[in-house]
Design an enzyme around this catalytic site. Structure first.
Site, PDB file in Angstrom:
ATOM      1  N   LYS A 273      -6.839   8.249  -0.697  1.00 27.09           N
ATOM      2  CA  LYS A 273      -8.122   8.693  -0.107  1.00 27.09           C
ATOM      3  C   LYS A 273      -8.583  10.011  -0.704  1.00 27.09           C
ATOM      4  O   LYS A 273      -8.724  11.010   0.001  1.00 27.09           O
ATOM      5  CB  LYS A 273      -7.990   8.853   1.408  1.00 27.09           C
ATOM      6  CG  LYS A 273      -7.616   7.595   2.141  1.00 27.09           C
ATOM      7  CD  LYS A 273      -7.673   7.805   3.654  1.00 27.09           C
ATOM      8  CE  LYS A 273      -7.149   6.631   4.405  1.00 27.09           C
ATOM      9  NZ  LYS A 273      -5.693   6.430   4.291  1.00 27.09           N
ATOM     10  N   PHE A 274      -8.882   9.995  -2.005  1.00 26.79           N
ATOM     11  CA  PHE A 274      -9.334  11.228  -2.655  1.00 26.79           C
ATOM     12  C   PHE A 274     -10.607  11.733  -1.980  1.00 26.79           C
ATOM     13  O   PHE A 274     -11.511  10.961  -1.669  1.00 26.79           O
ATOM     14  CB  PHE A 274      -9.608  10.985  -4.144  1.00 26.79           C
ATOM     15  CG  PHE A 274      -8.445  10.382  -4.891  1.00 26.79           C
ATOM     16  CD1 PHE A 274      -7.153  10.850  -4.714  1.00 26.79           C
ATOM     17  CD2 PHE A 274      -8.651   9.340  -5.787  1.00 26.79           C
ATOM     18  CE1 PHE A 274      -6.080  10.283  -5.405  1.00 26.79           C
ATOM     19  CE2 PHE A 274      -7.593   8.772  -6.486  1.00 26.79           C
ATOM     20  CZ  PHE A 274      -6.305   9.240  -6.287  1.00 26.79           C
TER      21      PHE A 274
ATOM     22  N   ASP B 171     -12.732  15.068  -2.934  1.00 24.26           N
ATOM     23  CA  ASP B 171     -12.795  16.321  -3.691  1.00 24.26           C
ATOM     24  C   ASP B 171     -14.066  16.336  -4.529  1.00 24.26           C
ATOM     25  O   ASP B 171     -14.885  15.414  -4.423  1.00 24.26           O
ATOM     26  CB  ASP B 171     -11.521  16.442  -4.563  1.00 24.26           C
ATOM     27  CG  ASP B 171     -11.066  17.888  -4.702  1.00 24.26           C
ATOM     28  OD1 ASP B 171     -11.929  18.750  -4.977  1.00 24.26           O
ATOM     29  OD2 ASP B 171      -9.862  18.156  -4.548  1.00 24.26           O
TER      30      ASP B 171
ATOM     31  N   ASN C 268     -15.375  16.057 -10.566  1.00 27.57           N
ATOM     32  CA  ASN C 268     -14.476  16.190 -11.719  1.00 27.57           C
ATOM     33  C   ASN C 268     -13.021  15.937 -11.323  1.00 27.57           C
ATOM     34  O   ASN C 268     -12.272  15.261 -12.035  1.00 27.57           O
ATOM     35  CB  ASN C 268     -14.643  17.601 -12.309  1.00 27.57           C
ATOM     36  CG  ASN C 268     -13.821  17.783 -13.559  1.00 27.57           C
ATOM     37  OD1 ASN C 268     -13.978  17.023 -14.519  1.00 27.57           O
ATOM     38  ND2 ASN C 268     -12.927  18.758 -13.540  1.00 27.57           N
ATOM     39  N   THR C 269     -12.632  16.455 -10.167  1.00 29.58           N
ATOM     40  CA  THR C 269     -11.239  16.295  -9.705  1.00 29.58           C
ATOM     41  C   THR C 269     -10.969  14.845  -9.306  1.00 29.58           C
ATOM     42  O   THR C 269      -9.916  14.286  -9.618  1.00 29.58           O
ATOM     43  CB  THR C 269     -10.988  17.244  -8.505  1.00 29.58           C
ATOM     44  OG1 THR C 269     -11.297  18.564  -8.929  1.00 29.58           O
ATOM     45  CG2 THR C 269      -9.558  17.189  -8.023  1.00 29.58           C
TER      46      THR C 269
ATOM     47  N   LYS D 110       0.842  -1.197   0.000  1.00 27.94           N
ATOM     48  CA  LYS D 110       0.000   0.000   0.000  1.00 27.94           C
ATOM     49  C   LYS D 110       0.873   1.242   0.000  1.00 27.94           C
ATOM     50  O   LYS D 110       1.732   1.409   0.881  1.00 27.94           O
ATOM     51  CB  LYS D 110      -0.894  -0.006   1.250  1.00 27.94           C
ATOM     52  CG  LYS D 110      -1.888   1.126   1.264  1.00 27.94           C
ATOM     53  CD  LYS D 110      -2.895   0.963   2.377  1.00 27.94           C
ATOM     54  CE  LYS D 110      -2.407   1.488   3.707  1.00 27.94           C
ATOM     55  NZ  LYS D 110      -2.128   2.926   3.725  1.00 27.94           N
TER      56      LYS D 110
ATOM     57  N   THR E 183     -10.319   4.581  10.936  1.00 27.98           N
ATOM     58  CA  THR E 183     -10.223   3.741  12.142  1.00 27.98           C
ATOM     59  C   THR E 183      -9.547   4.481  13.308  1.00 27.98           C
ATOM     60  O   THR E 183      -9.518   3.979  14.424  1.00 27.98           O
ATOM     61  CB  THR E 183      -9.467   2.434  11.839  1.00 27.98           C
ATOM     62  OG1 THR E 183      -8.321   2.727  11.048  1.00 27.98           O
ATOM     63  CG2 THR E 183     -10.341   1.449  11.105  1.00 27.98           C
TER      64      THR E 183
ATOM     65  N   ARG F  30       2.568  -0.405  10.981  1.00 28.91           N
ATOM     66  CA  ARG F  30       3.556  -0.371  12.056  1.00 28.91           C
ATOM     67  C   ARG F  30       3.836  -1.697  12.763  1.00 28.91           C
ATOM     68  O   ARG F  30       5.008  -1.932  13.114  1.00 28.91           O
ATOM     69  CB  ARG F  30       3.184   0.730  13.069  1.00 28.91           C
ATOM     70  CG  ARG F  30       3.470   2.120  12.521  1.00 28.91           C
ATOM     71  CD  ARG F  30       2.757   3.199  13.258  1.00 28.91           C
ATOM     72  NE  ARG F  30       1.317   3.158  13.009  1.00 28.91           N
ATOM     73  CZ  ARG F  30       0.450   4.028  13.512  1.00 28.91           C
ATOM     74  NH1 ARG F  30       0.862   4.999  14.291  1.00 28.91           N
ATOM     75  NH2 ARG F  30      -0.837   3.935  13.219  1.00 28.91           N
TER      76      ARG F  30
ATOM     77  N   ASP G 179      -3.317   4.289  -1.827  1.00 29.30           N
ATOM     78  CA  ASP G 179      -4.203   4.739  -0.747  1.00 29.30           C
ATOM     79  C   ASP G 179      -4.050   6.246  -0.563  1.00 29.30           C
ATOM     80  O   ASP G 179      -3.431   6.707   0.393  1.00 29.30           O
ATOM     81  CB  ASP G 179      -3.825   3.969   0.535  1.00 29.30           C
ATOM     82  CG  ASP G 179      -4.591   4.432   1.766  1.00 29.30           C
ATOM     83  OD1 ASP G 179      -5.689   4.990   1.614  1.00 29.30           O
ATOM     84  OD2 ASP G 179      -4.079   4.231   2.885  1.00 29.30           O
TER      85      ASP G 179
HETATM   86  O1  C5P Z   1       0.571   1.441  10.977  1.00 34.41           O
HETATM   87  P1  C5P Z   1      -0.867   1.032  10.855  1.00 34.41           P
HETATM   88  O2  C5P Z   1      -1.062  -0.472  10.865  1.00 34.41           O
HETATM   89  O3  C5P Z   1      -1.790   1.770  11.798  1.00 34.41           O
HETATM   90  O4  C5P Z   1      -1.255   1.492   9.372  1.00 34.41           O
HETATM   91  C1  C5P Z   1      -2.581   1.531   8.908  1.00 34.41           C
HETATM   92  C2  C5P Z   1      -2.588   2.060   7.498  1.00 34.41           C
HETATM   93  O5  C5P Z   1      -3.918   2.045   7.002  1.00 34.41           O
HETATM   94  C3  C5P Z   1      -2.073   3.474   7.355  1.00 34.41           C
HETATM   95  O6  C5P Z   1      -1.351   3.533   6.131  1.00 34.41           O
HETATM   96  C4  C5P Z   1      -3.323   4.328   7.260  1.00 34.41           C
HETATM   97  O7  C5P Z   1      -3.135   5.448   6.434  1.00 34.41           O
HETATM   98  C5  C5P Z   1      -4.312   3.365   6.620  1.00 34.41           C
HETATM   99  N1  C5P Z   1      -5.723   3.579   6.935  1.00 34.41           N
HETATM  100  C6  C5P Z   1      -6.223   3.557   8.218  1.00 34.41           C
HETATM  101  N2  C5P Z   1      -7.555   3.778   8.469  1.00 34.41           N
HETATM  102  C7  C5P Z   1      -8.406   3.957   7.469  1.00 34.41           C
HETATM  103  C8  C5P Z   1      -7.930   3.960   6.165  1.00 34.41           C
HETATM  104  C9  C5P Z   1      -6.578   3.755   5.940  1.00 34.41           C
HETATM  105  O8  C5P Z   1      -5.457   3.339   9.151  1.00 34.41           O
HETATM  106  N3  C5P Z   1      -9.701   4.075   7.699  1.00 34.41           N
END
Ligand code: C5P
Length: 239
Positions: free
Chosen positions: A61-62, A64, A67-68, A32, A123, A214, A59
C-alpha cells in the site's frame, strides 16, 4: 474458484509463512505478502513463495510522492510479483507514475506488467472514522470517488469492501478488477474489520478476488477452513 482466493500471509517469520505456503500452495490463487512479513523478511518472502510455485500479491500500500511511488513499483515489479498496490489517496500523479513505472519495468524485464490496484477506503474504517478525518462524504461515495481516480489513471482495479463492488463495476466497467478484503465467513470473528461480508455475499456482488487472512490462519485446521470457504463460494455461484 480457488484462483479467486488471495491468502494473506500476515505472519511474523519466514518459517511460519513457509509452513502455510507448503500446506496451502495449489489451494489459493495468490499469497499476499503485507507489511508485517515484508518488514520481517524483505524480498526473501517473495522468493520463498516463488520457490514453491506460488503467485505473489505484494500488499505494501504505497502512499508517497510520485517519484518515490514509481521507484517502489519498479523494485516490486523487478521481484516478479504479479500484483501490487498503492493508496488512491496518494493522488492522481502518483497513480499515473505507478502505471508508467510498472510498464517500463515490465518491458525492461520482458515480462507482463504486474496487476496494479488502488486502495480506496480501508475496510477497517467506518463512516465515523471518516467523519473523524473531516471527510463528510458517506463511505460509499468516498470509495466511488477514489475508484474513479484510480480508473482514470489507468490502473487495473481497486481494493474495496464487498458492498462497494456493484457501484464500482457500474461506473468503471465490468473489467475493472475489485479485490475485496474484510471477508468473514459467518463462523469467523470480525476482529478489527468494519465493512465485512461473507465470501458468498462478496462473490454475488461481483468481487473478482477475495482476500482472507485470519479466518484461515487463526484456524486450528487451516486446510479445512479453506475448504469450507471454497465450498461456500461454489455454492453461492451455483445458486
Ligand atoms: O485477517 P484478515 O482477513 O482481516 O486480513 C485482511 C488482509 O487484507 C490484511 O492483510 C490487510 O492488511 C488487508 N487489507 C485490508 N483492507 C484493505 C486493504 C488490505 O484488510 N482495504
Amino acid at each position: 474458484m480457488r484462483e479467486r482466493l488471495i491468502l494473506a500471509l500476515d505472519l511474523p517469520t519466514l518459517r511460519e509463512a513457509e509452513e502455510v505456503v507448503r500446506e496451502l500452495r495449489g489451494e489459493v490463487g495468490f499469497f499476499k505478502i503485507g507489511l508485517e512479513l515484508f518488514c520481517a523478511t524483505g524480498p526473501a518472502a517473495v522468493e520463498m513463495v516463488h520457490r514453491h510455485g506460488g503467485r505473489v500479491f505484494l500488499d505494501l500500500k504505497f502512499h508517497d510522492i510520485p517519484n518515490t511511488v514509481a521507484g517502489a513499483v519498479r523494485r516490486g515489479g523487478a521481484m516478479g510479483v504479479e500484483m501490487l498496490n498503492l493508496h488512491a489517496a496518494a493522488g492522481t500523479r502518483a497513480l499515473s507514475a505507478a502505471v508508467e513505472a510498472a510498464r517500463e519495468m515490465a518491458s525492461a524485464h520482458g515480462r507482463p506488467a504486474p496487476v496494479l490496484l488502488g486502495v480506496t477506503v480501508l475496510t477497517s474504517l467506518s463512516a465515523e472514522d471518516l467523519a473523524g478525518q473531516n471527510i463528510a462524504a458517506p463511505v460509499e461515495q468516498q470509495v466511488a470517488t477514489l475508484a474513479a481516480m484510480v480508473h482514470a489513471a489507468g490502473l487495473d482495479g481497486v481494493v474495496c469492501a464487498g458492498s462497494e463492488v456493484r457501484t464500482i463495476k457500474r461506473t468503471c466497467g465490468k473489467g475493472f478488477l475489485t479485490v475485496v478484503p474484510g471477508v468473514r465467513p459467518a463462523w469467523a470473528a470480525t476482529g478489527d474489520q468494519r465493512r465485512t461480508m461473507t465470501p458468498a455475499e462478496a462473490l454475488v456482488c461481483g468481487a473478482d478476488y477475495l482476500v482472507l487472512g485470519r479466518p484461515v490462519l487463526a484456524s486450528a485446521d487451516r486446510r479445512s477452513a479453506l475448504a469450507r470457504i471454497l465450498a461456500e463460494m461454489e455454492e453461492a455461484i451455483d445458486a
